[in-house]
Motif scaffolding. Structure first.
Motif, PDB file in Angstrom:
ATOM      1  N   VAL A 117      -6.040  35.554 -32.722  1.00  0.00           N
ATOM      2  CA  VAL A 117      -7.351  34.889 -32.777  1.00  0.00           C
ATOM      3  C   VAL A 117      -8.141  35.288 -31.532  1.00  0.00           C
ATOM      4  N   VAL A 118      -9.399  35.672 -31.759  1.00  0.00           N
ATOM      5  CA  VAL A 118     -10.307  35.945 -30.646  1.00  0.00           C
ATOM      6  C   VAL A 118     -11.247  34.747 -30.544  1.00  0.00           C
ATOM      7  N   VAL A 119     -11.225  34.069 -29.397  1.00  0.00           N
ATOM      8  CA  VAL A 119     -12.079  32.891 -29.217  1.00  0.00           C
ATOM      9  C   VAL A 119     -13.224  33.270 -28.282  1.00  0.00           C
ATOM     10  N   ILE A 120     -14.454  33.255 -28.814  1.00  0.00           N
ATOM     11  CA  ILE A 120     -15.631  33.558 -27.994  1.00  0.00           C
ATOM     12  C   ILE A 120     -16.359  32.236 -27.755  1.00  0.00           C
ATOM     13  N   SER A 121     -16.265  31.739 -26.521  1.00  0.00           N
ATOM     14  CA  SER A 121     -16.813  30.413 -26.264  1.00  0.00           C
ATOM     15  C   SER A 121     -17.491  30.384 -24.892  1.00  0.00           C
ATOM     16  N   HIS A 122     -17.332  29.292 -24.172  1.00  0.00           N
ATOM     17  CA  HIS A 122     -18.129  29.024 -22.969  1.00  0.00           C
ATOM     18  C   HIS A 122     -17.219  28.620 -21.811  1.00  0.00           C
ATOM     19  N   GLN A 123     -17.821  28.622 -20.618  1.00  0.00           N
ATOM     20  CA  GLN A 123     -17.045  28.407 -19.395  1.00  0.00           C
ATOM     21  C   GLN A 123     -16.178  27.136 -19.400  1.00  0.00           C
ATOM     22  N   ALA A 124     -16.799  25.980 -19.609  1.00  0.00           N
ATOM     23  CA  ALA A 124     -16.045  24.718 -19.505  1.00  0.00           C
ATOM     24  C   ALA A 124     -14.988  24.626 -20.611  1.00  0.00           C
ATOM     25  N   VAL A 125     -15.371  25.019 -21.809  1.00  0.00           N
ATOM     26  CA  VAL A 125     -14.458  24.947 -22.956  1.00  0.00           C
ATOM     27  C   VAL A 125     -13.260  25.870 -22.741  1.00  0.00           C
ATOM     28  N   LEU A 126     -13.528  27.083 -22.252  1.00  0.00           N
ATOM     29  CA  LEU A 126     -12.433  28.035 -22.055  1.00  0.00           C
ATOM     30  C   LEU A 126     -11.532  27.615 -20.906  1.00  0.00           C
ATOM     31  N   ARG A 127     -12.093  26.941 -19.912  1.00  0.00           N
ATOM     32  CA  ARG A 127     -11.237  26.405 -18.837  1.00  0.00           C
ATOM     33  C   ARG A 127     -10.203  25.465 -19.446  1.00  0.00           C
ATOM     34  N   ALA A 128     -10.677  24.603 -20.350  1.00  0.00           N
ATOM     35  CA  ALA A 128      -9.774  23.612 -20.948  1.00  0.00           C
ATOM     36  C   ALA A 128      -8.746  24.290 -21.871  1.00  0.00           C
ATOM     37  N   LEU A 129      -9.193  25.229 -22.688  1.00  0.00           N
ATOM     38  CA  LEU A 129      -8.264  25.917 -23.597  1.00  0.00           C
ATOM     39  C   LEU A 129      -7.228  26.708 -22.806  1.00  0.00           C
ATOM     40  N   TYR A 130      -7.714  27.429 -21.798  1.00  0.00           N
ATOM     41  CA  TYR A 130      -6.829  28.243 -20.976  1.00  0.00           C
ATOM     42  C   TYR A 130      -5.776  27.358 -20.305  1.00  0.00           C
ATOM     43  N   ALA A 131      -6.212  26.240 -19.750  1.00  0.00           N
ATOM     44  CA  ALA A 131      -5.294  25.336 -19.048  1.00  0.00           C
ATOM     45  C   ALA A 131      -4.190  24.852 -19.981  1.00  0.00           C
ATOM     46  N   TYR A 132      -4.547  24.609 -21.235  1.00  0.00           N
ATOM     47  CA  TYR A 132      -3.541  24.166 -22.200  1.00  0.00           C
ATOM     48  C   TYR A 132      -2.464  25.235 -22.369  1.00  0.00           C
ATOM     49  N   PHE A 133      -2.881  26.484 -22.613  1.00  0.00           N
ATOM     50  CA  PHE A 133      -1.899  27.531 -22.892  1.00  0.00           C
ATOM     51  C   PHE A 133      -1.174  27.995 -21.627  1.00  0.00           C
ATOM     52  N   ALA A 134      -1.859  27.988 -20.496  1.00  0.00           N
ATOM     53  CA  ALA A 134      -1.245  28.452 -19.245  1.00  0.00           C
ATOM     54  C   ALA A 134      -0.536  27.310 -18.523  1.00  0.00           C
ATOM     55  N   ASP A 135      -0.563  26.126 -19.125  1.00  0.00           N
ATOM     56  CA  ASP A 135       0.130  24.968 -18.577  1.00  0.00           C
ATOM     57  C   ASP A 135      -0.359  24.622 -17.169  1.00  0.00           C
ATOM     58  N   ARG A 136      -1.670  24.569 -17.013  1.00  0.00           N
ATOM     59  CA  ARG A 136      -2.241  24.226 -15.711  1.00  0.00           C
ATOM     60  C   ARG A 136      -2.565  22.733 -15.679  1.00  0.00           C
ATOM     61  N   THR A 184       9.741  33.871 -25.791  1.00  0.00           N
ATOM     62  CA  THR A 184      10.121  33.691 -24.387  1.00  0.00           C
ATOM     63  C   THR A 184       9.067  32.905 -23.607  1.00  0.00           C
ATOM     64  N   GLY A 185       8.051  32.420 -24.295  1.00  0.00           N
ATOM     65  CA  GLY A 185       7.022  31.649 -23.598  1.00  0.00           C
ATOM     66  C   GLY A 185       5.669  32.341 -23.695  1.00  0.00           C
ATOM     67  N   VAL A 186       4.846  32.094 -22.689  1.00  0.00           N
ATOM     68  CA  VAL A 186       3.458  32.559 -22.740  1.00  0.00           C
ATOM     69  C   VAL A 186       3.220  33.546 -21.609  1.00  0.00           C
ATOM     70  N   GLN A 187       2.620  34.713 -21.955  1.00  0.00           N
ATOM     71  CA  GLN A 187       2.275  35.687 -20.911  1.00  0.00           C
ATOM     72  C   GLN A 187       0.782  35.919 -20.919  1.00  0.00           C
ATOM     73  N   GLU A 188       0.267  36.348 -19.759  1.00  0.00           N
ATOM     74  CA  GLU A 188      -1.190  36.485 -19.634  1.00  0.00           C
ATOM     75  C   GLU A 188      -1.582  37.845 -19.080  1.00  0.00           C
ATOM     76  N   LYS A 189      -2.684  38.403 -19.642  1.00  0.00           N
ATOM     77  CA  LYS A 189      -3.276  39.636 -19.106  1.00  0.00           C
ATOM     78  C   LYS A 189      -4.778  39.421 -19.057  1.00  0.00           C
ATOM     79  N   ARG A 190      -5.431  40.024 -18.063  1.00  0.00           N
ATOM     80  CA  ARG A 190      -6.897  39.934 -18.014  1.00  0.00           C
ATOM     81  C   ARG A 190      -7.508  41.324 -18.076  1.00  0.00           C
ATOM     82  N   TYR A 191      -8.543  41.494 -18.865  1.00  0.00           N
ATOM     83  CA  TYR A 191      -9.254  42.774 -18.945  1.00  0.00           C
ATOM     84  C   TYR A 191     -10.702  42.537 -18.531  1.00  0.00           C
TER      85      TYR A 191
END
Ligand code: F6P
Length: 198
Positions: free
Chosen positions: A146-165, A188-195
């Motif tokens: 899934v590609v999620v194209i959204s906004h700063q505050a929303v993505l902070r919250a989504l990211y925190a959920y998956f990255a366990d922040r 094996t869990g969740v991995q992250e990459k940034r482009y």
């Protein structure tokens, strides 16, 4: 634990006219740089998703995310109101300087507790987190990318959920423009990459 490995790709919309002017909220179109990002994003996804199972593109209902998804062809696109940016109520269309000058108490309260602060007639981060629950449930159920194209505050919250922040970090997590955050869910869990495309 996720039995079907698959990526979730998070990105903010391309730079908008309001981003250029430093105005919060609103529903403006993309700047020239934003349009360029939309094209680069489509090329990136074409390559990245070539060997993946049928992916889908999720946007908010605001035109800056819909326009960013525009150049991506051949994939289903779904609009979610729950992916709309934090609603800033009476501050819609203002710059942070204008909020500070015209509504100093509001500015102060937000500085003190950004997570819990609710804009008058608008939302707080906690409100945004709550309204994202159905999106998260649906994301968890997906078997394809899934590609999620959204906004700063929303993505902070989504990211925190998956990255366990932790909750308290959410309002200050860095989610820059023109950058894709890929979250790979697997056994094996969740991995992250940034482009960084631009
Ligand atoms: O500035 C872009 C933006 O998406 C605004 O529309 C929104 O109010 C803001 O970011 C959210 O970020 P912060 O919570 O840091 O003000």
């Amino acid at each position: 634990m996720h039995l079907t490995p698959r990526p979730i790709l998070l990105t903010r919309h391309g730079e908008s006219i309001d981003n250029v002017r430093g105005r919060i909220g609103g529903d403006t179109v993309l700047s020239e740089a934003g349009e360029l990002y939309a094209k680069k994003l489509a090329k990136f996804m074409d390559k990245r998703l070539k060997n993946e199972r049928a992916a889908s593109i999720w946007t908010s209902t605001l035109q800056r995310t819909i326009l960013t998804a525009g150049p991506i062809v051949g994939l289903p696109k779904i609009q979610w109101r729950a992916l709309d940016e934090i609603y800033v109520g009476v501050c819609d269309g203002m710059t942070y300087e204008e909020v500070k000058k015209n509504m100093p108490e509001e500015y102060e309260s937000r500085e003190k507790d950004k997570l819990r602060y609710r804009y008058p007639r608008g939302e707080s981060y906690l409100d945004v987190i709550q309204r994202l629950e159905p999106v998260i449930i649906e994301l968890e159920r997906q078997r394809a990318p899934v590609v999620v194209i959204s906004h700063q505050a929303v993505l902070r919250a989504l990211y925190a959920y998956f990255a366990d922040r932790p909750l308290k970090e959410i309002p200050n997590i860095e989610v820059p423009l023109h950058t894709i955050i890929e979250i790979q869910m697997g056994v094996t869990g969740v991995q992250e990459k940034r482009y960084k495309l631009m």
